[in-house]
Design an enzyme around this catalytic site. Structure first.
Site, PDB file in Angstrom:
ATOM      1  N   HIS A 186      45.283  37.615  29.219  1.00 48.35           N
ATOM      2  CA  HIS A 186      45.840  36.266  29.240  1.00 48.35           C
ATOM      3  C   HIS A 186      45.897  35.717  30.667  1.00 48.35           C
ATOM      4  O   HIS A 186      45.613  34.542  30.913  1.00 48.35           O
ATOM      5  CB  HIS A 186      47.248  36.263  28.640  1.00 48.35           C
ATOM      6  N   HIS A 190      53.181  43.207  28.082  1.00 45.17           N
ATOM      7  CA  HIS A 190      52.542  43.929  29.174  1.00 45.17           C
ATOM      8  C   HIS A 190      53.616  44.475  30.089  1.00 45.17           C
ATOM      9  O   HIS A 190      54.743  43.968  30.142  1.00 45.17           O
ATOM     10  CB  HIS A 190      51.613  43.015  29.979  1.00 45.17           C
ATOM     11  N   ASP A 202      50.609  45.099  34.993  1.00 41.89           N
ATOM     12  CA  ASP A 202      49.459  44.428  34.393  1.00 41.89           C
ATOM     13  C   ASP A 202      49.343  42.985  34.879  1.00 41.89           C
ATOM     14  O   ASP A 202      48.241  42.466  35.086  1.00 41.89           O
ATOM     15  CB  ASP A 202      49.587  44.435  32.865  1.00 41.89           C
TER      16      ASP A 202
END
Length: 319
Positions: A188, A229, A233
């Site tokens: 994302h 996450h 990350d």
């Protein structure tokens, strides 16, 4: 009023047709890059699906972001997805604005060639990273019975596939939404940062640029708060994506700037068509006289090939 609306609609239609013809010409020359980038999106999804079979759930790792940010809960996980969808749809809409608006700076095909190059480079690094080390997923559907519930999640550990076709189909879209193991670094964040950096360079609205960066920061916090996450990350995505985009952008040829009125279309061969498209796309006069070179003498503009009288002052006297 009806006459005005009809006239503007006619202009819009002509602009749309001219822009479509131009973009088709660009697509004919660059279709390999577009197709390659789109195919790699599937390869990236296939790799993420593959690592899910290797995922082994376990206790959630210690994370500074989990301590600092309150947990939103499983029922509010849609918030971060909503923000991401807003960023995605807004950017895609902006890349197609040359078809509608008179004022434009980019070509849609060329900007997507550039964006896909950024995405592919980042996704290659991402695949290498999450296959190197598989971490226990912090998301709710990736947890085992000790960290989530007595039963645990059935999606935390996938059984061996019955056939290669089951892997190749990647169980779209459920397999994409409920993946585990593809953590470092956040996909994302790759898309969001690539989109925002691209608009930062080629966009024209300062307020939109500032708002876009603020939205990405908010999305970063929401991803961690939703436990989709780990903080690492998101942090790794911030510096990796920015560095990748910075260096690749330097190696790629610069895009032609359509905001400069003197630039003509890059692919139009016929001079008459060039002048007509230039008028429709950039709002300039189609009169060839406006394209003749001009020479400036003593502050006066003279056209090449025309006779003009120039007054000069030499040694304080008139000649």
């Amino acid at each position: 009023m009806s006459f005005y609306i009809g006239r503007e609609a006619s202009k819009l239609w002509k602009r749309l047709c001219a822009e479509t013809a131009t973009e088709i010409n660009l697509l004919v020359e660059n279709w390999k890059y577009i197709l390659g980038g789109l195919i790699f999106q599937y390869i990236h999804g296939l790799a993420a699906r593959g690592v899910h079979y290797l995922h082994r759930p376990g206790p959630t790792l210690q994370d500074v972001g989990f301590y600092l940010l309150p947990e939103l809960g499983q029922d509010k996980g849609y918030i971060s997805e909503t923000v991401f969808t807003f960023i995605f749809v807004s950017f895609v809409s902006w890349t197609f604005h040359p078809f509608i608006f008179k004022s434009k700076k980019i070509y849609t095909v060329l900007i997507w060639c550039r964006v896909l190059a950024f995405l592919v480079a980042c996704q290659i690094l991402r695949i290498i990273t999450f296959y190197s080390t598989q971490l226990p997923g912090p998301n709710y559907h990736c947890r085992d019975k000790y960290s989530f519930s007595m039963q645990g999640s059935k999606l935390a550990r996938l059984p061996r596939p019955d056939s290669a076709l089951e892997v190749l189909l990647i169980n779209f879209p459920r397999g994409v939404l409920y993946g585990c193991g593809d953590l470092i670094f956040s996909s994302h964040m790759i898309f969001s940062l690539v989109f925002v950096r691209t608009y930062q360079k080629y966009g024209t609205r300062r307020f939109v640029k500032q708002f876009a960066w603020l939205t990405v920061v908010i999305q970063s916090l929401l991803i961690v708060a939703s436990r989709k996450h780990y903080s690492v990350d998101v942090v790794v995505a911030w510096y990796t994506v920015n560095l990748v985009v910075f260096f690749i952008d330097k190696t790629l040829p610069e895009l032609p700037d359509r905001s400069a009125a003197a630039l003509s279309l890059p692919l139009t061969k016929d001079s008459k068509t060039k002048e007509e498209n230039h008028k429709l796309l950039n709002g300039n006069s189609g009169d060839p006289a406006d394209w003749r070179p001009r020479i400036q003498v003593n502050g006066k503009i003279m056209e090449d090939g025309n006779t003009v009288h120039v007054e000069a002052v030499m040694n304080g006297g008139g000649v």
